[in-house]
Design a protein around this motif. Sequence first.
Motif, mmCIF file in Angstrom:
data_model
loop_
_atom_site.group_PDB
_atom_site.id
_atom_site.type_symbol
_atom_site.label_atom_id
_atom_site.label_comp_id
_atom_site.label_asym_id
_atom_site.label_seq_id
_atom_site.Cartn_x
_atom_site.Cartn_y
_atom_site.Cartn_z
ATOM 1 N N LYS A 148 20.640 13.197 -19.217
ATOM 2 C CA LYS A 148 20.347 12.416 -20.420
ATOM 3 C C LYS A 148 19.334 11.315 -20.132
ATOM 4 C CE LYS A 148 21.049 11.972 -24.762
ATOM 5 N NZ LYS A 148 20.690 13.062 -25.680
ATOM 6 N N THR A 149 19.417 10.712 -18.941
ATOM 7 C CA THR A 149 18.473 9.659 -18.576
ATOM 8 C C THR A 149 17.055 10.206 -18.487
ATOM 9 O OG1 THR A 149 20.201 8.490 -17.342
ATOM 10 C CG2 THR A 149 17.925 7.908 -16.845
ATOM 11 N N LEU A 150 16.907 11.418 -17.982
ATOM 12 C CA LEU A 150 15.584 12.043 -17.912
ATOM 13 C C LEU A 150 14.959 12.175 -19.301
ATOM 14 C CD1 LEU A 150 16.197 14.847 -15.249
ATOM 15 C CD2 LEU A 150 14.763 12.809 -14.989
ATOM 16 N N GLU A 154 11.598 8.995 -21.229
ATOM 17 C CA GLU A 154 10.285 9.378 -21.745
ATOM 18 C C GLU A 154 10.061 8.917 -23.184
ATOM 19 O OE1 GLU A 154 8.185 10.573 -19.705
ATOM 20 O OE2 GLU A 154 9.644 10.845 -18.080
ATOM 21 N N THR A 155 11.042 8.241 -23.759
ATOM 22 C CA THR A 155 10.888 7.772 -25.138
ATOM 23 C C THR A 155 9.959 6.564 -25.202
ATOM 24 O OG1 THR A 155 12.882 6.440 -24.889
ATOM 25 C CG2 THR A 155 13.141 8.635 -25.848
ATOM 26 N N GLY A 156 9.471 6.275 -26.406
ATOM 27 C CA GLY A 156 8.493 5.214 -26.576
ATOM 28 C C GLY A 156 9.007 3.842 -26.212
ATOM 29 N N PHE A 157 10.251 3.513 -26.587
ATOM 30 C CA PHE A 157 10.737 2.156 -26.330
ATOM 31 C C PHE A 157 10.950 1.896 -24.847
ATOM 32 C CE2 PHE A 157 14.528 4.705 -27.227
ATOM 33 C CZ PHE A 157 15.367 4.368 -26.188
ATOM 34 N N VAL A 158 11.275 2.936 -24.073
ATOM 35 C CA VAL A 158 11.407 2.753 -22.626
ATOM 36 C C VAL A 158 10.028 2.566 -21.991
ATOM 37 C CG1 VAL A 158 12.133 3.840 -20.465
ATOM 38 C CG2 VAL A 158 13.569 4.020 -22.498
ATOM 39 N N MET A 159 9.056 3.352 -22.445
ATOM 40 C CA MET A 159 7.687 3.185 -21.932
ATOM 41 C C MET A 159 7.137 1.813 -22.280
ATOM 42 S SD MET A 159 5.956 6.909 -22.648
ATOM 43 C CE MET A 159 6.576 8.389 -21.833
ATOM 44 N N ARG A 162 8.608 -0.686 -19.955
ATOM 45 C CA ARG A 162 7.989 -0.561 -18.646
ATOM 46 C C ARG A 162 6.612 -1.236 -18.621
ATOM 47 N NH1 ARG A 162 7.694 4.820 -18.259
ATOM 48 N NH2 ARG A 162 9.928 4.955 -17.855
ATOM 49 N N CYS A 163 5.849 -1.059 -19.701
ATOM 50 C CA CYS A 163 4.526 -1.680 -19.796
ATOM 51 C C CYS A 163 4.617 -3.202 -19.879
ATOM 52 C CB CYS A 163 3.761 -1.140 -20.999
ATOM 53 S SG CYS A 163 3.308 0.602 -20.878
ATOM 54 N N MET A 164 5.711 -3.699 -20.434
ATOM 55 C CA MET A 164 5.893 -5.149 -20.561
ATOM 56 C C MET A 164 6.362 -5.777 -19.260
ATOM 57 S SD MET A 164 7.684 -5.284 -24.340
ATOM 58 C CE MET A 164 7.944 -7.051 -24.282
ATOM 59 N N GLY A 165 6.570 -4.964 -18.236
ATOM 60 C CA GLY A 165 6.924 -5.485 -16.925
ATOM 61 C C GLY A 165 8.402 -5.671 -16.679
ATOM 62 N N PHE A 166 9.258 -5.096 -17.516
ATOM 63 C CA PHE A 166 10.695 -5.204 -17.287
ATOM 64 C C PHE A 166 11.067 -4.510 -15.976
ATOM 65 C CE2 PHE A 166 11.843 -5.531 -22.101
ATOM 66 C CZ PHE A 166 11.225 -6.765 -22.126
ATOM 67 N N SER A 167 12.054 -5.066 -15.288
ATOM 68 C CA SER A 167 12.507 -4.472 -14.030
ATOM 69 C C SER A 167 13.264 -3.175 -14.309
ATOM 70 C CB SER A 167 13.423 -5.441 -13.285
ATOM 71 O OG SER A 167 14.639 -5.622 -13.997
ATOM 72 N N PRO A 168 13.300 -2.268 -13.326
ATOM 73 C CA PRO A 168 14.058 -1.021 -13.523
ATOM 74 C C PRO A 168 15.521 -1.257 -13.874
ATOM 75 C CG PRO A 168 12.626 -0.834 -11.608
ATOM 76 C CD PRO A 168 12.569 -2.261 -12.051
ATOM 77 N N PHE A 169 16.136 -2.275 -13.270
ATOM 78 C CA PHE A 169 17.539 -2.557 -13.555
ATOM 79 C C PHE A 169 17.724 -2.994 -15.005
ATOM 80 C CE2 PHE A 169 17.410 -3.171 -8.923
ATOM 81 C CZ PHE A 169 18.463 -2.344 -8.544
ATOM 82 N N GLY A 173 19.745 -0.901 -17.803
ATOM 83 C CA GLY A 173 20.914 -1.546 -18.390
ATOM 84 C C GLY A 173 20.809 -1.821 -19.868
ATOM 85 N N SER A 174 19.637 -2.215 -20.328
ATOM 86 C CA SER A 174 19.499 -2.636 -21.723
ATOM 87 C C SER A 174 18.812 -1.613 -22.621
ATOM 88 C CB SER A 174 18.722 -3.962 -21.795
ATOM 89 O OG SER A 174 17.405 -3.798 -21.280
ATOM 90 N N GLU A 175 18.045 -0.704 -22.046
ATOM 91 C CA GLU A 175 17.311 0.267 -22.853
ATOM 92 C C GLU A 175 17.904 1.677 -22.781
ATOM 93 O OE1 GLU A 175 14.995 -0.773 -24.817
ATOM 94 O OE2 GLU A 175 14.906 -2.808 -24.017
ATOM 95 N N ILE A 176 18.259 2.101 -21.576
ATOM 96 C CA ILE A 176 18.736 3.481 -21.410
ATOM 97 C C ILE A 176 20.240 3.589 -21.620
ATOM 98 C CG2 ILE A 176 18.948 5.401 -19.789
ATOM 99 C CD1 ILE A 176 16.339 4.555 -18.532
#
Length: 267
Positions: A148-150, A154-159, A162-169, A173-176
Amino acid sequence: MNGPNRWGIGLLVVFVVLSLFPQALAPYGPKERSMPYLTPSADHLLGTDDIGNDILTELIYSARISLLVGFASASIATAIGLSIGLAAGYCRGSVDEVLMGATDVVLIIPKIPLIIVLAAFLRPGIGLLVLVLGLLGWESIARVVRAKTLQVRETGFVMSARCMGFSPFRIMGSEILPNITHVVVPKFMLATAAAMISEASLSFLGLGDPTMKSWGMMISFAFSKGGFIREMWWWYLPPGICITLCVIAVAAIGFSFEVEGAEVRIE
């Protein structure tokens, strides 16, 4: 909320109430004794066991241990599986390969034989049972969460995150995580049901803690203390029915969440 979900939750609530308030619901105290091997009557609705314990009282008090093992083991398994699945699905690459390789190794480990071996060297008890069932029950959760994470990564809000510089954690935690809870909850409920069945099986084999009776331990005592030979169905049948009903209720709740989650679409 569909039908199976309603009656599943209602039935589970009944068992949870029994486990939380046994003193108020049990007809006798856990240490009160009567004549042994009494048949069901007005005084003892399910008769008494080999040492005069009221079986209905034992049935109510045993709910606590059975539910504790189920939910505690499932909580450990879900926490591990969720962490590994999120990390593998989001990071991909070598992290994914290592974590999924470890998952495949755990997948082929036979759980019950391992617990039997550990019990030969360690003191059998509820803590050991919860720990082993939790540590060996996360692999299917990790696989589902990874898949499900895969999709979600790839959705727009996760990308955008990522572009805004949010950390992977923070992204995990907050998006996925909020968008995969509809697959995590059913796996948690199914892990709870599987742990309860495993606990009952292992307790019947004598690998539980005899000082902390569960429904499985009640069946084990009925077998070893003459309940089966004396055809005392009121001793061994009620805990078996409770295990069955509780597992069905938990599985029904998980199935309902899974069906409802299949209709969810991420905007």
